[in-house]
Design a protein around this motif. Sequence first.
Motif, PDB file in Angstrom:
ATOM      1  N   PHE A  11      20.714 -47.465  44.593  1.00 29.16           N
ATOM      2  CA  PHE A  11      21.276 -48.735  44.142  1.00 29.16           C
ATOM      3  C   PHE A  11      22.291 -48.488  43.029  1.00 29.16           C
ATOM      4  CE2 PHE A  11      17.184 -50.167  45.884  1.00 29.16           C
ATOM      5  CZ  PHE A  11      17.563 -51.292  46.606  1.00 29.16           C
ATOM      6  N   ALA A  12      23.215 -49.424  42.863  1.00 29.79           N
ATOM      7  CA  ALA A  12      24.240 -49.298  41.826  1.00 29.79           C
ATOM      8  C   ALA A  12      23.625 -49.213  40.441  1.00 29.79           C
ATOM      9  CB  ALA A  12      25.207 -50.480  41.911  1.00 29.79           C
ATOM     10  N   ASP A  13      22.518 -49.933  40.203  1.00 30.50           N
ATOM     11  CA  ASP A  13      21.932 -49.946  38.864  1.00 30.50           C
ATOM     12  C   ASP A  13      21.141 -48.680  38.537  1.00 30.50           C
ATOM     13  OD1 ASP A  13      19.621 -50.331  40.364  1.00 30.50           O
ATOM     14  OD2 ASP A  13      19.329 -52.410  39.742  1.00 30.50           O
ATOM     15  N   MET A  14      21.118 -47.713  39.451  1.00 29.28           N
ATOM     16  CA  MET A  14      20.478 -46.425  39.196  1.00 29.28           C
ATOM     17  C   MET A  14      21.458 -45.407  38.618  1.00 29.28           C
ATOM     18  SD  MET A  14      18.306 -46.307  42.769  1.00 29.28           S
ATOM     19  CE  MET A  14      17.860 -44.581  42.642  1.00 29.28           C
ATOM     20  N   ALA A  15      22.737 -45.744  38.550  1.00 27.40           N
ATOM     21  CA  ALA A  15      23.758 -44.810  38.074  1.00 27.40           C
ATOM     22  C   ALA A  15      23.757 -44.729  36.551  1.00 27.40           C
ATOM     23  CB  ALA A  15      25.131 -45.240  38.568  1.00 27.40           C
ATOM     24  N   VAL A  16      23.854 -43.508  36.044  1.00 28.14           N
ATOM     25  CA  VAL A  16      24.011 -43.238  34.610  1.00 28.14           C
ATOM     26  C   VAL A  16      25.351 -42.528  34.434  1.00 28.14           C
ATOM     27  CG1 VAL A  16      23.058 -42.026  32.607  1.00 28.14           C
ATOM     28  CG2 VAL A  16      21.513 -43.007  34.312  1.00 28.14           C
ATOM     29  N   PRO A  17      26.170 -42.922  33.480  1.00 34.16           N
ATOM     30  CA  PRO A  17      27.478 -42.269  33.317  1.00 34.16           C
ATOM     31  C   PRO A  17      27.338 -40.793  32.962  1.00 34.16           C
ATOM     32  CG  PRO A  17      27.356 -44.326  32.070  1.00 34.16           C
ATOM     33  CD  PRO A  17      25.970 -44.023  32.527  1.00 34.16           C
ATOM     34  N   ASP A  18      28.290 -39.992  33.406  1.00 33.41           N
ATOM     35  CA  ASP A  18      28.333 -38.585  33.023  1.00 33.41           C
ATOM     36  C   ASP A  18      28.394 -38.488  31.501  1.00 33.41           C
ATOM     37  OD1 ASP A  18      28.646 -35.840  32.980  1.00 33.41           O
ATOM     38  OD2 ASP A  18      30.714 -35.863  33.700  1.00 33.41           O
ATOM     39  N   GLY A  19      27.480 -37.708  30.908  1.00 38.22           N
ATOM     40  CA  GLY A  19      27.401 -37.601  29.464  1.00 38.22           C
ATOM     41  C   GLY A  19      26.614 -38.715  28.810  1.00 38.22           C
ATOM     42  N   GLY A  20      26.086 -39.635  29.624  1.00 38.42           N
ATOM     43  CA  GLY A  20      25.329 -40.757  29.092  1.00 38.42           C
ATOM     44  C   GLY A  20      23.900 -40.378  28.728  1.00 38.42           C
TER      45      GLY A  20
END
Length: 277
Positions: free
Chosen positions: A94-103
């Motif tokens: 899901f889209a809400d499972m994404a964490v930004p690179d370096g986040g």
Amino acid sequence: MSTPPDRVHADAVPPAVAKAADVLAEATRTRAACPPVRTFFDDGDLTSAYAVQQLNVRRGLDVGRRIVGRKIGLTSPAVQRQLGVEQPDFGTLFADMAVPDGGEVAAGRLLQPKVEAEVALVLGRDLPHRECTVVDVLRAVDFALPALEIVDSRVEGWDISLVDTVADNASSGLYVLGGTPVPLTGIDLRAVTMTMTRHGGTVSEGTGADCLGGPLNAAVWLASALAGRGDPLRAGDLVLTGALGPMAPAAPGDVFEARIPDLGSVRVGFAKEGSER
């Protein structure tokens, strides 16, 4: 993008499927791990396990979550032998499972996270064939990215069988993608190398060949399996192809970085306790 699973009618859901889905959903909601759900089914009943997964995916869609792709699990022969299986499994991203690179992952967001490094593929074409080939996948892939998958289990102590992990959306948690898209032209994904560090010290190493013989093989398996279910991969879908090396447990304050020289690097941190947000 992936076509959402067929709408599940409440009166068509077997009681055991509904009960297992409720138990896993409650564990997600309360952040309190649950007992294994395999007790609700016959040993090896993957049909019911995927029905549990589909029911909770549908519930997510019903509250506004957006599907962006799929993940492949159990691509390591060693893990397959451990669970007594001969094929991978899959889950929904899901889209809400994404964490930004370096986040940073907020403390308490997951129950018992572990981190693994993977090759991510983003599709530019549909993959509708039940007997997908490597050529089909190569034509369909728009670009690749390095990825960290943060796997998690709602089942207490990771006491899982194949049925448990399938029902639990293939033990999905979160994912992190590198930011520089790389076309596959001239890259042999079987030969890529991976090193994953935690606070600068190596915790996992592997190669593309450690993922089902190569990430493209994993993508072929997934595309064929989903097309056979009438829910094929579509242009724009993200595919996490499976771990290139062993997973490593994550604790508050940890920082992980994976480097795949042909694709780049990707990094994520875990917030210290007391910093929930």
